[in-house]
Write a protein that holds these residues in place. Structure first.
Motif, PDB file in Angstrom:
ATOM      1  N   LEU A  92      -7.926  -5.239   1.524  1.00 31.09           N
ATOM      2  CA  LEU A  92      -8.735  -6.064   2.519  1.00 31.09           C
ATOM      3  C   LEU A  92      -8.216  -6.571   3.896  1.00 31.09           C
ATOM      4  CD1 LEU A  92     -11.567  -7.600   0.130  1.00 31.09           C
ATOM      5  CD2 LEU A  92     -11.819  -5.490   1.514  1.00 31.09           C
ATOM      6  N   PRO A  93      -6.814  -7.040   3.677  1.00 33.28           N
ATOM      7  CA  PRO A  93      -6.332  -7.608   4.987  1.00 33.28           C
ATOM      8  C   PRO A  93      -5.912  -6.439   5.803  1.00 33.28           C
ATOM      9  CG  PRO A  93      -5.317  -8.642   2.860  1.00 33.28           C
ATOM     10  CD  PRO A  93      -6.318  -7.414   2.407  1.00 33.28           C
ATOM     11  N   GLY A  94      -5.759  -5.409   5.474  1.00 36.37           N
ATOM     12  CA  GLY A  94      -5.206  -4.146   6.246  1.00 36.37           C
ATOM     13  C   GLY A  94      -3.782  -4.278   6.687  1.00 36.37           C
ATOM     14  N   ALA A  95      -2.818  -5.007   5.656  1.00 34.64           N
ATOM     15  CA  ALA A  95      -1.648  -5.324   5.928  1.00 34.64           C
ATOM     16  C   ALA A  95      -0.851  -4.092   6.015  1.00 34.64           C
ATOM     17  CB  ALA A  95      -1.112  -6.511   4.840  1.00 34.64           C
ATOM     18  N   SER A  96       0.159  -4.213   6.520  1.00 32.31           N
ATOM     19  CA  SER A  96       1.268  -3.014   6.509  1.00 32.31           C
ATOM     20  C   SER A  96       2.321  -3.113   5.389  1.00 32.31           C
ATOM     21  CB  SER A  96       2.006  -3.006   7.879  1.00 32.31           C
ATOM     22  OG  SER A  96       2.739  -4.038   8.120  1.00 32.31           O
ATOM     23  N   GLU A  97       2.172  -4.148   4.644  1.00 33.76           N
ATOM     24  CA  GLU A  97       3.011  -4.146   3.484  1.00 33.76           C
ATOM     25  C   GLU A  97       2.210  -4.466   2.274  1.00 33.76           C
ATOM     26  OE1 GLU A  97       6.098  -7.136   3.708  1.00 33.76           O
ATOM     27  OE2 GLU A  97       6.689  -6.186   5.332  1.00 33.76           O
ATOM     28  N   LEU A  98       2.635  -3.920   1.216  1.00 36.44           N
ATOM     29  CA  LEU A  98       1.979  -3.915  -0.088  1.00 36.44           C
ATOM     30  C   LEU A  98       2.908  -4.757  -1.219  1.00 36.44           C
ATOM     31  CD1 LEU A  98      -0.497  -3.140  -2.327  1.00 36.44           C
ATOM     32  CD2 LEU A  98       0.990  -1.260  -2.843  1.00 36.44           C
ATOM     33  N   PRO A  99       2.336  -6.025  -1.512  1.00 40.68           N
ATOM     34  CA  PRO A  99       3.145  -6.682  -2.503  1.00 40.68           C
ATOM     35  C   PRO A  99       3.263  -6.068  -3.772  1.00 40.68           C
ATOM     36  CG  PRO A  99       1.387  -8.242  -1.705  1.00 40.68           C
ATOM     37  CD  PRO A  99       1.227  -6.685  -1.041  1.00 40.68           C
ATOM     38  N   LEU A 100       4.654  -5.953  -4.189  1.00 41.30           N
ATOM     39  CA  LEU A 100       5.007  -5.330  -5.711  1.00 41.30           C
ATOM     40  C   LEU A 100       4.110  -5.693  -6.927  1.00 41.30           C
ATOM     41  CD1 LEU A 100       8.737  -4.533  -5.184  1.00 41.30           C
ATOM     42  CD2 LEU A 100       7.006  -3.200  -4.833  1.00 41.30           C
ATOM     43  N   ASP A 101       3.841  -6.908  -6.765  1.00 40.69           N
ATOM     44  CA  ASP A 101       3.052  -7.667  -7.761  1.00 40.69           C
ATOM     45  C   ASP A 101       1.490  -7.130  -7.833  1.00 40.69           C
ATOM     46  OD1 ASP A 101       2.124  -9.259  -5.725  1.00 40.69           O
ATOM     47  OD2 ASP A 101       3.079 -11.425  -6.933  1.00 40.69           O
ATOM     48  N   ALA A 102       1.151  -6.564  -6.798  1.00 44.04           N
ATOM     49  CA  ALA A 102      -0.399  -6.070  -6.748  1.00 44.04           C
ATOM     50  C   ALA A 102      -0.680  -4.972  -7.474  1.00 44.04           C
ATOM     51  CB  ALA A 102      -0.659  -5.917  -5.242  1.00 44.04           C
ATOM     52  N   LEU A 103       0.557  -4.223  -7.892  1.00 44.48           N
ATOM     53  CA  LEU A 103       0.549  -2.887  -8.516  1.00 44.48           C
ATOM     54  C   LEU A 103       0.146  -3.130 -10.033  1.00 44.48           C
ATOM     55  CD1 LEU A 103       3.630  -1.104  -6.852  1.00 44.48           C
ATOM     56  CD2 LEU A 103       0.940  -0.620  -6.620  1.00 44.48           C
ATOM     57  N   ASP A 104      -0.625  -2.477 -10.471  1.00 42.34           N
ATOM     58  CA  ASP A 104      -0.937  -2.551 -12.180  1.00 42.34           C
ATOM     59  C   ASP A 104      -0.049  -1.991 -13.049  1.00 42.34           C
ATOM     60  OD1 ASP A 104      -2.016  -3.089 -14.556  1.00 42.34           O
ATOM     61  OD2 ASP A 104      -4.208  -2.480 -13.883  1.00 42.34           O
ATOM     62  N   ASP A 105       1.108  -2.523 -13.432  1.00 47.73           N
ATOM     63  CA  ASP A 105       2.088  -1.894 -14.182  1.00 47.73           C
ATOM     64  C   ASP A 105       1.557  -1.952 -15.839  1.00 47.73           C
ATOM     65  OD1 ASP A 105       2.472  -4.539 -14.764  1.00 47.73           O
ATOM     66  OD2 ASP A 105       4.452  -4.328 -14.386  1.00 47.73           O
ATOM     67  N   SER A 106       0.309  -2.267 -16.151  1.00 47.93           N
ATOM     68  CA  SER A 106      -0.041  -2.150 -17.393  1.00 47.93           C
ATOM     69  C   SER A 106      -0.872  -0.605 -17.654  1.00 47.93           C
ATOM     70  CB  SER A 106      -1.216  -3.442 -17.660  1.00 47.93           C
ATOM     71  OG  SER A 106      -2.207  -2.954 -16.955  1.00 47.93           O
ATOM     72  N   ARG A 107      -0.881  -0.188 -16.417  1.00 44.94           N
ATOM     73  CA  ARG A 107      -1.630   1.229 -16.540  1.00 44.94           C
ATOM     74  C   ARG A 107      -0.393   2.142 -15.925  1.00 44.94           C
ATOM     75  NH1 ARG A 107      -7.432   1.089 -13.679  1.00 44.94           N
ATOM     76  NH2 ARG A 107      -8.205  -0.777 -15.053  1.00 44.94           N
ATOM     77  N   PRO A 108      -0.162   3.389 -16.931  1.00 44.51           N
ATOM     78  CA  PRO A 108       0.968   4.346 -16.516  1.00 44.51           C
ATOM     79  C   PRO A 108       1.106   4.601 -15.210  1.00 44.51           C
ATOM     80  CG  PRO A 108      -0.502   4.978 -18.569  1.00 44.51           C
ATOM     81  CD  PRO A 108      -1.253   3.940 -17.755  1.00 44.51           C
ATOM     82  N   GLU A 109       0.048   4.919 -14.576  1.00 46.92           N
ATOM     83  CA  GLU A 109       0.158   5.594 -12.976  1.00 46.92           C
ATOM     84  C   GLU A 109       0.683   4.201 -12.207  1.00 46.92           C
ATOM     85  OE1 GLU A 109      -1.785   8.389  -9.851  1.00 46.92           O
ATOM     86  OE2 GLU A 109      -3.231   7.560 -11.666  1.00 46.92           O
ATOM     87  N   GLY A 110       0.275   2.941 -12.574  1.00 47.05           N
ATOM     88  CA  GLY A 110       0.738   1.891 -11.804  1.00 47.05           C
ATOM     89  C   GLY A 110       2.155   1.586 -12.191  1.00 47.05           C
ATOM     90  N   ALA A 111       2.581   1.747 -13.111  1.00 46.73           N
ATOM     91  CA  ALA A 111       3.929   1.221 -13.592  1.00 46.73           C
ATOM     92  C   ALA A 111       4.802   2.411 -12.925  1.00 46.73           C
ATOM     93  CB  ALA A 111       3.916   1.591 -15.198  1.00 46.73           C
ATOM     94  N   GLN A 112       4.326   3.864 -12.960  1.00 49.74           N
ATOM     95  CA  GLN A 112       5.109   4.855 -12.373  1.00 49.74           C
ATOM     96  C   GLN A 112       5.141   4.552 -10.830  1.00 49.74           C
ATOM     97  OE1 GLN A 112       3.504   8.655 -12.847  1.00 49.74           O
ATOM     98  NE2 GLN A 112       5.429   9.747 -11.921  1.00 49.74           N
ATOM     99  N   LEU A 113       4.197   3.863 -10.121  1.00 50.19           N
ATOM    100  CA  LEU A 113       4.100   3.832  -8.636  1.00 50.19           C
ATOM    101  C   LEU A 113       5.058   2.347  -8.388  1.00 50.19           C
ATOM    102  CD1 LEU A 113       3.040   4.422  -6.009  1.00 50.19           C
ATOM    103  CD2 LEU A 113       1.204   2.887  -6.462  1.00 50.19           C
ATOM    104  N   LEU A 114       5.037   1.561  -9.338  1.00 46.62           N
ATOM    105  CA  LEU A 114       5.772   0.450  -9.272  1.00 46.62           C
ATOM    106  C   LEU A 114       7.351   0.830  -9.355  1.00 46.62           C
ATOM    107  CD1 LEU A 114       6.276  -2.610  -8.871  1.00 46.62           C
ATOM    108  CD2 LEU A 114       5.932  -2.855 -11.371  1.00 46.62           C
ATOM    109  N   ALA A 115       7.651   1.523 -10.248  1.00 45.25           N
ATOM    110  CA  ALA A 115       9.166   2.010 -10.388  1.00 45.25           C
ATOM    111  C   ALA A 115       9.412   2.980  -9.283  1.00 45.25           C
ATOM    112  CB  ALA A 115       9.298   3.062 -11.796  1.00 45.25           C
ATOM    113  N   SER A 116       8.481   3.715  -8.674  1.00 45.05           N
ATOM    114  CA  SER A 116       8.984   4.400  -7.568  1.00 45.05           C
ATOM    115  C   SER A 116       9.307   3.489  -6.219  1.00 45.05           C
ATOM    116  CB  SER A 116       7.941   5.583  -7.096  1.00 45.05           C
ATOM    117  OG  SER A 116       7.659   6.291  -8.220  1.00 45.05           O
ATOM    118  N   ALA A 117       8.367   2.626  -6.169  1.00 42.79           N
ATOM    119  CA  ALA A 117       8.547   1.838  -4.957  1.00 42.79           C
ATOM    120  C   ALA A 117       9.957   0.806  -5.193  1.00 42.79           C
ATOM    121  CB  ALA A 117       7.342   0.722  -4.962  1.00 42.79           C
ATOM    122  N   LYS A 118      10.099   0.388  -6.351  1.00 43.79           N
ATOM    123  CA  LYS A 118      11.710  -0.296  -6.567  1.00 43.79           C
ATOM    124  C   LYS A 118      12.741   0.364  -6.201  1.00 43.79           C
ATOM    125  CE  LYS A 118       9.884  -4.100  -9.776  1.00 43.79           C
ATOM    126  NZ  LYS A 118       9.957  -4.568 -11.242  1.00 43.79           N
TER     127      LYS A 118
END
Length: 177
Positions: A92-118
């Motif tokens: 909703l804020p339309g920010a240019s940054e995504l906080p890493l803690d906003a990614l849902d690492d309890s789901r496989p695709e979210g965990a994969q995205l978090l690992a890729s971002a890191k």
């Protein structure tokens, strides 16, 4: 103006450009977008090029690569975002940054995205960053050239962490070419 026809979600509208348009103000609005009668959408498609929105973003949404983003592609993007984010409120804020803690690492695709971002942030020398920005992901093609293992199948000398392994790689390269 409010409307609940055909849905349990309560839609809010505003008048812009001479006609009523749905207001997307909450995560629930985004989550229920698929329930909104398409007659109430401001547009049913838009071109990938020639708008004020970033062409690369629109091209990613254009899953059938026909040069237009259509309703179903938007709904697919919302569904995907809902599968990798803890909450759609993040959008909703339309920010240019995504906080890493906003990614849902309890789901496989979210965990994969978090690992890729890191991993991306580590390549950029930002291992301690708590968010990933649009600038971080804009030109990722050059990142792999500097990484230890870039997927080209070549093990370069700089990929070794210690001198004996570097020496071994040099000797193998001298023998094998």
């Amino acid at each position: 103006m409010e409307n609940t026809i055909g849905t349990t979600h309560r839609w809010r509208f505003c008048r812009l450009g001479g006609f009523d348009q749905v207001r997307l103000e909450t995560a629930e609005d985004i989550r229920h977008l698929g329930e909104l009668d398409q007659k109430l959408w401001a547009a049913l498609s838009c071109p990938v090029n020639g708008l004020e929105i970033d062409n690369k973003t629109l091209a990613m949404l254009d899953s059938d690569e026909d040069g237009r983003v259509r309703v179903q592609e938007i709904l697919s993007a919302v569904s995907w975002a809902g599968s990798v984010l803890k909450s759609l409120n993040t959008l909703l804020p339309g920010a240019s940054e995504l906080p890493l803690d906003a990614l849902d690492d309890s789901r496989p695709e979210g965990a994969q995205l978090l690992a890729s971002a890191k991993q991306l942030l580590a390549y950029l020398g930002k291992s301690d960053a708590e968010s990933v920005s649009i600038q971080d992901v804009t030109d990722t093609g050059t990142l792999l050239h500097e990484s230890k293992f870039n997927g080209d199948g070549i093990i370069a000398v700089h990929s070794a962490d210690d001198e004996p392994t570097q020496k071994l790689i040099e000797e193998v390269m001298a023998c094998a070419g």
